[in-house]
Design an enzyme around this catalytic site. Structure first.
Site, mmCIF file in Angstrom:
data_model
loop_
_atom_site.group_PDB
_atom_site.id
_atom_site.type_symbol
_atom_site.label_atom_id
_atom_site.label_comp_id
_atom_site.label_asym_id
_atom_site.label_seq_id
_atom_site.Cartn_x
_atom_site.Cartn_y
_atom_site.Cartn_z
ATOM 1 N N ASP A 1 0.884 -1.274 0.114
ATOM 2 C CA ASP A 1 0.143 -0.205 -0.013
ATOM 3 C C ASP A 1 0.957 1.101 0.190
ATOM 4 O O ASP A 1 2.014 1.039 -0.026
ATOM 5 C CB ASP A 1 -0.745 -0.025 1.301
ATOM 6 C CG ASP A 1 -2.057 0.851 0.695
ATOM 7 O OD1 ASP A 1 -2.199 1.564 -0.009
ATOM 8 O OD2 ASP A 1 -3.129 0.713 1.763
HETATM 9 C C1 NOJ Z 1 -3.979 3.922 -0.216
HETATM 10 C C2 NOJ Z 1 -5.080 3.243 0.047
HETATM 11 O O1 NOJ Z 1 -5.052 2.515 1.275
HETATM 12 C C3 NOJ Z 1 -5.419 2.026 -1.087
HETATM 13 O O2 NOJ Z 1 -6.463 1.287 -0.862
HETATM 14 C C4 NOJ Z 1 -4.958 2.854 -2.275
HETATM 15 O O3 NOJ Z 1 -5.375 1.862 -3.394
HETATM 16 C C5 NOJ Z 1 -3.738 3.534 -2.457
HETATM 17 N N1 NOJ Z 1 -3.540 4.391 -1.241
HETATM 18 C C6 NOJ Z 1 -3.562 4.133 -3.929
HETATM 19 O O4 NOJ Z 1 -4.011 5.121 -4.092
#
Ligand code: NOJ
Length: 764
Positions: free
Chosen positions: A304
Site C-alpha cells: 500500500d
Molecule cells: C492507499 C489506500 O489504502 C489504497 O487502497 C489505495 O489503493 C492506495 N492508497 C493508492 O491510492
C-alpha cells in the site's frame, strides 16, 4: 469430549470420502495441474530471456512504483520531485505509475519509457477504479446490498471499459476487507461483514475487471486488497493495529482473498496495519506462507502507499533500508511510492543481505502480468483517442449505473406504507442538505469522476412529479476537496429550519434526504459517533413535530445509528451514495417504478457502543436472557442490532413455506423452500440460507450465511428455490488454517433475512 468426537469423525469421513471419490479427485487434480502448468509456462521462456538481459537495477526498477506528478492519494514523500522521477523513468528504474490517466498523459509517459529507457519495458498504469471511472456506480458497500452478482460484475466490467479507454490497465480494486465496525470509514469500499457474501462479490468484481481475456484492450488487472486484516482495525480507527485470533483470520478475513486468487486475480495489495504485531507488508506468514505458498498465487503483491517504509514508523524496521530488506523477504513485490526498494535494494543485494533470487522472482511476477496484459506486444494498446471519446459516460453505462443504483437501495422500514408515492395526488416537501446535492452522492474514492456530475434527488424527482417543493433546512460546511481534514459537519446556521418546517406543515408527505457527505466515509474518515452529523437530527425532529408523514432517505457510506428515526419515522430508506445516477434511481424507487430489493450487507447497530457487531456471533456461556443481570448483554440497550444483516423490505410481501432438507451422497445436502409473492407488486427477493454447526471442535457462530439466491416473482407467483450444500459450506478452518469437516447436527434457517426464517435440522 467434543474435541475428541470432532477429530474422530473427521478421520472416518476422510477415509469414506477418499474411497468413494478417488477417481474423480485424481482426474480433476491432473487436469488442474496440467492447466496451471500450461498457464504458468506460457510466458516463462520469454521471461527467462528478458530477465537475462536486465541488470540488477533494472529488475529492481520493475519493483518500483511512482505516483503521478500531480495528484496524490496519500502523504507526499520528500523525495517525490518530478525531475528525479523522470530520470528514474529514463534509467529503467520504474515499473509502474499510479494516478496517471487519460490518453495524453499515459501516452506521453509510456512513449518516454519505451523510447528513452535501455530496454523499453512498458509501464503498467494503476489507478483506484473503485466504483466506476467517469460514470460513477454506487459505493461498493451499496452495490453489495444488491446481492446481485451479475449486476456487480457488470459494474466492474464497465469501469474497466471506461478506465482502460483512458490508458489504465490495472485497478486497485476490489477491496475485499471484511469489517464488523461501522466506525471504520472504509467499510464504504467493501462488501460488508460477511465472508460468504464477500467471497461471491470478490469473484464477481475480479471477473468484471479482468474479463475472459486479460489481453483484450478493455480488460484490466484487478487487485484484491488489503492483505490482510485491515477491516479489523481496533476501535474502527483507520491504520490502527489489528489483533485477531487465527480462527477469525482463517474463517472471516482470508476467504474473500482466497476466492479472488482462485478467480485468478492478478495482483494483491498488502496493508497498512499490523496483524498480531507484524506489519502486513513485512509478513512472511501472510505473503509467502499463505498467499504464494498455500494458495499458489502467481501474480504480484504491491505494497500500500509507502507501507513498506511505514514499517519504520511501526518500530518494526530500523530505517528504510531495513524495511526494504524485510519487505522483499516477506514477499512484497512492488513498492508503491515508498522509495525503499529503489534506494536500497541494489546495495542490499550487493552486500549479500538480500538474495538476488528474491528480486528475480518479484520482477518475473510483475513482468508476467505485463505480458498477460499484452503490453509487450503493444505498449499503447490502452491509449486510443476514439475509444476514450466514445467510452466515457456512454449512455449504456449510465443506464447500467441507474440500474445498479436502484438495486442497491434498501427499504428499512415502511410502516404506514407511505411508499411508493402516488405520482399525481400528493403535495411533496423535499427537505435536507443532501437532496439537491449532485456531488456528495458520488461517494468516496472516485478519483476520476467529474465533480458535480451526479443527478441530485431534486433533479431525479422532476421526471415523476411537479408537485414538490425543496428546502435545504441545514447545510454542510465542508470544502469539496477529497482529502480535506475538515469535512466534518453542518454549519451552526439554523435559519433554514423554520422554512423547512413551514413547508412540511403545508405538505401531504415529506421526503427528507439526510446523512453523511460523500467524503465523511472512506480512507482516514473513521468516526466515533455514527449519528446523523451536525444539525440534521435537530432538523429531523423539528420537521417531524410539524408533519410526521416522513420518508427518510439515509445517504451514508456506512451503517448509521438510526435509533431515533426508527422509533419515530414511518418510512426509512437506505440510499447510501449511489453515484452518477443517484437521483434518478431514488426517484424510480420512490414512485414504484422499481420495487426495492436490497438487503443489508452489514448490521445497523442501535448505537455506536454495540460496535463491532456481526450476526455471526459465537455463542457465549451466557447468551440466553435471564431474570437477573448475569448474562451477556448491555444493561442500557437491547442486544440485537437495529436492522440486522440481510434485512430489507419490498413493496410486496413474500411468504416462505415447505422447507425440505435431504442429505445426499458425498456429504452434500439438498435444501428447498417455496417462496410466494403474496402482495400486489412484482418484486425481487433474496432468499438466504443460514447454517449453524451445533457442536464442533471449535465453537462455531450461531448463524452463518451459506447460500443465497435472488429471484423475481410477479404478484401471486411462487417458486421453489433449491440449494445444495457441500463440504465447503459445512466445514471450517481451525486455528492452523486447516479445513475441517466434522460430523454432527446442523441447524438450517431459510428466509428473507438473518433473523426470521423457516428452520430444520440435519445430521451429517
Ligand atoms: C492507499 C489506500 O489504502 C489504497 O487502497 C489505495 O489503493 C492506495 N492508497 C493508492 O491510492
Amino acid at each position: 469430549m467434543s474435541d475428541f468426537l470432532g477429530i474422530h469423525h473427521l478421520q472416518l469421513k476422510g477415509i469414506r470420502m477418499l474411497s468413494s471419490r478417488l477417481h474423480t479427485l485424481v482426474l480433476f487434480t491432473l487436469i488442474g495441474v496440467f492447466s496451471s502448468f500450461v498457464q504458468a509456462n506460457r510466458y516463462e521462456a520469454e521471461l527467462d530471456a528478458l530477465l537475462a538481459k536486465m541488470t540488477l537495477a533494472e529488475k529492481i526498477g520493475q519493483m518500483n512504483q511512482y505516483n503521478g506528478f500531480w495528484d496524490a492519494t496519500g502523504p507526499q514523500p520528500d523525495e517525490g520531485d518530478a525531475k528525479k522521477k523522470y530520470e528514474h523513468l529514463r534509467e529503467g528504474l520504474v515499473g509502474s505509475v499510479l494516478n496517471v490517466s487519460g490518453y495524453e498523459r499515459v501516452r506521453e509517459l509510456q512513449s518516454f519509457v519505451v523510447n528513452e529507457s535501455r530496454l523499453g519495458i512498458p509501464l503498467i498504469f494503476g489507478l483506484d477504479v473503485i466504483h466506476g471511472h467517469k460514470t460513477i456506480f454506487p459505493i461498493p458497500l451499496a452495490e453489495s446490498a444488491s446481492w446481485d452478482m451479475e449486476a456487480i460484475e457488470r459494474s466492474a466490467r464497465l469501469a474497466a471499459i471506461e478506465s482502460s479507454a483512458q490508458g489504465i490497465n490495472w485497478t486497485f480494486a476490489p477491496m475485499v476487507d471484511i469489517s464488523e465496525d461501522a466506525r471504520w470509514g472504509r467499510v464504504a469500499e467493501g462488501a460488508g461483514e460477511d465472508p460468504y457474501l464477500g467471497q461471491h462479490i470478490a469473484v464477481a468484481r475480479v471477473n468484471g475487471f479482468q474479463g475472459d481475456d486479460l489481453s483484450a484492450v478493455d480488460t484490466i488487472a484487478a487487485c484484491a486488497k488489503h492483505f490482510a486484516g485491515y477491516g479489523f482495525a481496533e476501535g474502527g480507527r483507520d491504520y490502527n493495529r489489528v489483533d485477531v485470533s487465527p480462527y477469525t483470520l482463517h474463517n472471516t478475513i482470508l476467504p474473500p482473498f482466497e476466492a479472488a486468487v482462485k478467480a485468478d486475480v492478478k495482483t494483491i495489495m498488502n496493508a497498512f496495519n499490523t496483524l498480531n504485531g507484524i506489519p502486513a507488508s513485512g509478513s512472511e506468514y501472510l505473503q509467502r506462507d499463505i498467499l504464494k505458498g498455500k494458495w499458489g498465487f502467481q501474480g504480484f503483491v504491491v505494497s500500500d502507499w509507502a507501507s513498506i517504509k511505514e514499517m519504520v514508523d511501526h518500530s518494526f524496521a530500523t530505517n528504510n533500508e531495513h524495511a526494504a530488506a524485510l519487505a522483499v523477504k516477506a514477499g512484497s513485490d512492488m513498492d508503491m511510492e515508498g522509495y525503499a526498494y529503489v534506494n536500497h535494494l541494489e546495495s542490499l543485494v550487493r552486500e549479500g543481505k538480500v538474495d538476488e533470487k528474491l528480486i528475480d522472482d518479484a520482477a518475473r511476477r510483475i513482468l508476467r502480468v505485463k505480458m498477460e496484459l499484452g503490453l509487450f506486444e503493444d505498449p499503447y494498446k490502452y491509449t486510443d483517442k476514439t475509444r476514450e471519446a466514445e467510452a466515457l459516460y456512454h449512455p449504456s453505462h449510465l443506464a447500467a449505473a441507474r440500474d445498479m443504483a436502484k438495486r442497491s437501495i434498501v427499504l428499512l422500514k415502511n410502516e404506514k406504507r407511505l411508499l411508493p408515492l402516488n405520482k399525481n395526488q400528493q403535495k411533496i416537501a423535499v427537505i435536507g442538505p443532501l437532496a439537491a446535492d449532485n456531488n456528495s452522492v458520488l461517494g468516496t474514492w472516485r478519483v476520476s469522476s467529474d465533480d458535480h456530475s451526479a443527478v441530485s434527488l431534486v433533479d431525479g424527482l422532476k421526471q415523476y412529479s411537479n408537485h414538490f417543493t425543496y428546502e435545504q433546512g441545514v447545510k454542510f460546511s465542508i470544502g469539496e476537496e477529497a482529502f480535506s481534514q475538515h469535512i466534518i459537519a453542518n454549519t451552526t446556521d439554523r435559519t433554514g429550519i423554520a422554512e423547512a418546517v413551514a413547508l412540511a406543515k403545508e405538505s401531504d408527505v415529506v421526503v427528507m434526504m439526510l446523512g453523511e457527505h460523500g467524503f465523511q466515509s472512506g480512507e482516514g474518515r473513521s468516526r466515533s459517533n455514527i449519528q446523523l452529523p451536525g444539525l440534521q437530527q435537530e432538523l429531523l425532529e423539528e420537521v417531524y413535530a410539524a408533519n410526521n408523514n416522513i420518508i427518510l432517505l439515509v445517504a451514508s457510506g456506512r451503517p448509521l445509528d438510526l435509533s431515533w428515526a426508527d422509533a419515530h419515522i414511518p418510512t426509512i430508506v437506505q440510499t447510501w451514495q449511489l453515484g452518477t445516477e443517484s437521483g434518478n434511481a431514488i426517484a424510480d424507487v420512490l414512485f414504484g417504478e422499481y420495487n426495492p430489493s436490497g438487503k443489508l450487507p452489514m448490521s445497523f447497530p442501535r448505537n455506536v457502543g454495540q460496535l463491532p457487531t456481526t450476526y455471526r456471533q459465537l455463542s457465549t456461556g451466557r447468551s440466553t436472557p435471564k431474570d437477573n443481570v448475569f448474562w451477556s448483554h448491555y444493561t442500557d440497550i437491547e442486544s440485537d442490532p437495529l436492522y440486522p444483516f440481510g434485512h430489507g423490505l419490498s413493496y410486496t410481501d413474500f411468504k416462505y413455506s415447505k422447507l425440505k432438507v435431504k442429505t445426499l451422497k458425498d456429504n452434500r445436502v439438498k435444501i428447498s423452500v417455496k417462496v410466494k409473492n403474496t402482495g400486489k407488486y412484482e418484486g425481487e427477493e433474496v432468499v438466504q440460507l443460514y447454517l449453524r454447526d451445533r457442536v464442533a471442535s471449535t465453537v462455531r457462530p450461531v448463524k452463518e450465511l451459506k447460500g443465497f439466491k435472488k429471484i423475481l416473482l410477479s404478484a401471486g407467483e411462487s417458486q421453489k428455490v433449491e440449494f445444495v450444500l457441500t463440504e465447503k459450506e459445512m466445514g471450517f478452518y481451525n486455528a492452523k488454517g486447516e479445513f475441517l469437516l466434522e460430523d454432527g447436527d446442523f441447524d438450517v434457517m431459510v428466509g428473507g433475512g438473518s433473523i426470521d426464517g423457516l428452520t430444520d435440522r440435519f445430521t451429517l
